[in-house]
Write an enzyme that holds these catalytic residues in place. Structure first.
Site, mmCIF file in Angstrom:
data_model
loop_
_atom_site.group_PDB
_atom_site.id
_atom_site.type_symbol
_atom_site.label_atom_id
_atom_site.label_comp_id
_atom_site.label_asym_id
_atom_site.label_seq_id
_atom_site.Cartn_x
_atom_site.Cartn_y
_atom_site.Cartn_z
ATOM 1 N N GLU A 118 1.548 3.743 3.049
ATOM 2 C CA GLU A 118 1.960 3.213 4.346
ATOM 3 C C GLU A 118 3.481 3.309 4.482
ATOM 4 O OE1 GLU A 118 -0.100 -0.590 4.398
ATOM 5 O OE2 GLU A 118 -2.039 0.421 4.213
ATOM 6 N N HIS A 128 0.858 -1.186 0.000
ATOM 7 C CA HIS A 128 0.000 0.000 0.000
ATOM 8 C C HIS A 128 0.893 1.234 0.000
ATOM 9 C CE1 HIS A 128 -3.539 -2.509 1.616
ATOM 10 N NE2 HIS A 128 -3.696 -2.275 0.323
ATOM 11 N N ARG A 180 -3.058 4.974 -2.244
ATOM 12 C CA ARG A 180 -2.939 3.612 -1.705
ATOM 13 C C ARG A 180 -2.664 2.567 -2.784
ATOM 14 N NH1 ARG A 180 -5.578 0.192 2.240
ATOM 15 N NH2 ARG A 180 -6.654 -1.590 1.345
ATOM 16 N N GLU A 196 -0.175 -4.820 11.066
ATOM 17 C CA GLU A 196 -0.521 -3.396 10.983
ATOM 18 C C GLU A 196 0.271 -2.671 12.061
ATOM 19 O OE1 GLU A 196 -2.485 -2.159 8.676
ATOM 20 O OE2 GLU A 196 -3.775 -3.814 8.026
ATOM 21 N N HIS A 253 2.125 -3.589 7.030
ATOM 22 C CA HIS A 253 1.089 -2.589 6.707
ATOM 23 C C HIS A 253 0.987 -1.583 7.843
ATOM 24 C CE1 HIS A 253 -1.182 -4.465 3.255
ATOM 25 N NE2 HIS A 253 -0.410 -5.469 3.606
HETATM 26 O O1 0X9 Z 1 -7.260 -3.834 4.042
HETATM 27 C C1 0X9 Z 1 -6.103 -4.233 3.922
HETATM 28 O O2 0X9 Z 1 -5.610 -4.561 2.842
HETATM 29 C C2 0X9 Z 1 -5.214 -4.337 5.167
HETATM 30 N N1 0X9 Z 1 -5.420 -3.196 6.006
HETATM 31 S S1 0X9 Z 1 -4.844 -1.731 5.504
HETATM 32 O O3 0X9 Z 1 -5.334 -0.731 6.422
HETATM 33 N N2 0X9 Z 1 -3.260 -1.727 5.650
HETATM 34 O O4 0X9 Z 1 -5.210 -1.511 4.143
HETATM 35 C C3 0X9 Z 1 -5.571 -5.625 5.901
HETATM 36 C C4 0X9 Z 1 -5.393 -6.817 5.046
HETATM 37 C C5 0X9 Z 1 -5.534 -8.117 5.693
HETATM 38 N N3 0X9 Z 1 -6.379 -8.890 4.889
HETATM 39 C C6 0X9 Z 1 -6.209 -10.192 4.577
HETATM 40 N N4 0X9 Z 1 -5.131 -10.819 4.920
HETATM 41 N N5 0X9 Z 1 -7.175 -10.782 3.914
HETATM 42 ZN ZN ZN Z 2 -2.088 -1.788 4.005
#
Ligand code: 0X9
Ligand code: ZN
Length: 356
Positions: A113, A110, A166, A313, A237
């Site tokens: 980030e 992303h 993003r 995260e 992330h």
């Molecule tokens: O939404 C996302 O892609 C991630 N959170 S973010 O705020 N960094 O965008 C979490 C992704 C985790 N999802 C899976 N592993 N399916």
């Molecule tokens: Zn992310």
């Protein structure tokens, strides 16, 4: 739910909340002002690479060249592939001996980030230069495959045009909106269960098909090519301070080794909790603690047989969100190092680091 609202929409948005009886709290009154503060802080240290500020892609690459040269006996560059805009996606392998368990770190998928590549680069530096005995063991007893910036096009765009960008930068054939959420583009339950959007203007657009993004096609092929040597995958992330394990497509079902995944995640969270910063990390499966999200790296990697596979995260929990001030880079790095040491220690105990 954290929502960023366009200034021209604030009145309408507040009215909407009132109408539906939704309580709220303002976390960041003016996102632009924290971006401006970050830009000033970055400028203050502008002539040196380091972790007091966020570095650009060009700076990270020059630094990486220097690292590869200085530590040429234990490092090796690998090329993941080429981005939509033609940039080379680079990675570094660190290996002190043969027969080590493998750990992949994917970072900055992303674009906005920034703390992820700041932490990944610091971590690389620590593995190579720290004299601390525990870090030496960490460095030398694992083979590291680290991609500091996967979404190179988006990262450059977030530095040069829009700090909050993003997605990738590939245009759509049927919309003027640009980019795909690369963490919805792996071929793992792609677009199932509302885990992504089919609207090219959405921040979680899954793309016209799985692997539509060259960055993700390349990264999946890279991971696939080494999966038999890899025991652990960590996708860096921000933000939210949480370790997320599979699955993202459903909260009804859990991986076979879910208990182990929770025990390992707990080790990370507990270790971070012993530091003086007081950061609290939660853990759980993506769909049960966050939201349904399909096509993400760590779910896909898990399905390839990498049984310890997390999205981490980093800081914070919303005070600054994606625009984490540079003063927090080093504390975040320290937490990550401490967390990873504990995480891999727990993996070792549970037998996940044996040769595959
Ligand atoms: O939404 C996302 O892609 C991630 N959170 S973010 O705020 N960094 O965008 C979490 C992704 C985790 N999802 C899976 N592993 N399916
Ligand atoms: Zn992310």
């Amino acid at each position: 739910m954290h929502v960023m609202v366009d200034p021209s929409e604030v009145k309408r948005f507040l009215l909407f909340l009132k109408l539906y009886g939704i309580s709220h709290e303002v976390l960041i009154a003016n996102v632009q002002s924290i971006i401006d503060t970050e830009t000033e802080a970055n400028a203050r240290y502008s002539n040196t690479f380091g972790w007091k500020r966020y570095n650009t892609l060009a700076e990270i690459e020059t630094w990486l060249d220097g690292i590869l040269e200085k530590y040429s006996n234990v490092t090796e560059e690998f090329v993941v592939g080429t981005s939509y805009e033609g940039r080379t996606i680079r990675g570094i392998k660190i290996s002190y001996k043969e027969g080590n368990p493998g750990v992949i770190i994917e970072s900055n998928i992303h674009a906005n980030e920034w703390i992820t590549s700041a932490t990944a680069t610091w971590f690389i530096n620590e593995l190579l230069s720290s004299e601390n005995q525990v870090v030496r063991e960490l460095a030398e007893n694992h083979d590291w495959y680290i991609v500091p910036v996967l979404n190179v096009d988006g990262f450059v765009y977030s530095h040069e045009k829009n700090r909050m960008w993003r997605k990738t930068r590939q245009p759509s054939n049927f919309s003027s909106c640009i980019g795909v959420d690369p963490n919805r583009n792996y071929d793992s339950h792609w677009m199932q269960n509302d885990g992504a959007s089919d609207d090219p203007c959405s921040q979680v657009y899954g793309g016209p098909h799985a692997y539509s993004e060259p960055e993700i096609k390349a990264m999946s092929e890279f991971i696939f090519s080494i999966k038999d040597k890899v025991n652990v995958l960590l996708a860096f992330h921000s933000y939210g301070q949480v370790l997320l394990s599979p699955y993202g497509h459903t909260a009804e079902e859990f991986p076979e080794n879910y208990e182990d995944l929770m025990q390992v995640a707990k080790a990370y969270a507990d270790a971070v909790g012993t530091l003086s910063y007081g950061s609290v990390f939660q853990y759980g499966s993506v769909a049960s603690v966050l939201y349904q999200a399909t096509g993400a790296t760590n779910d896909w990697a898990y399905e390839q047989g990498i049984l310890i596979s997390y999205t981490i995260e980093f800081r914070d929990s919303g005070n600054f969100g994606f625009v984490l001030p540079p003063a927090f880079i080093l504390p975040n790095c320290e937490e990550t190092l401490t967390g990873i040491i504990a995480l891999l220690g727990e993996c070792q105990k549970l037998g996940y680091l044996d040769a595959k």
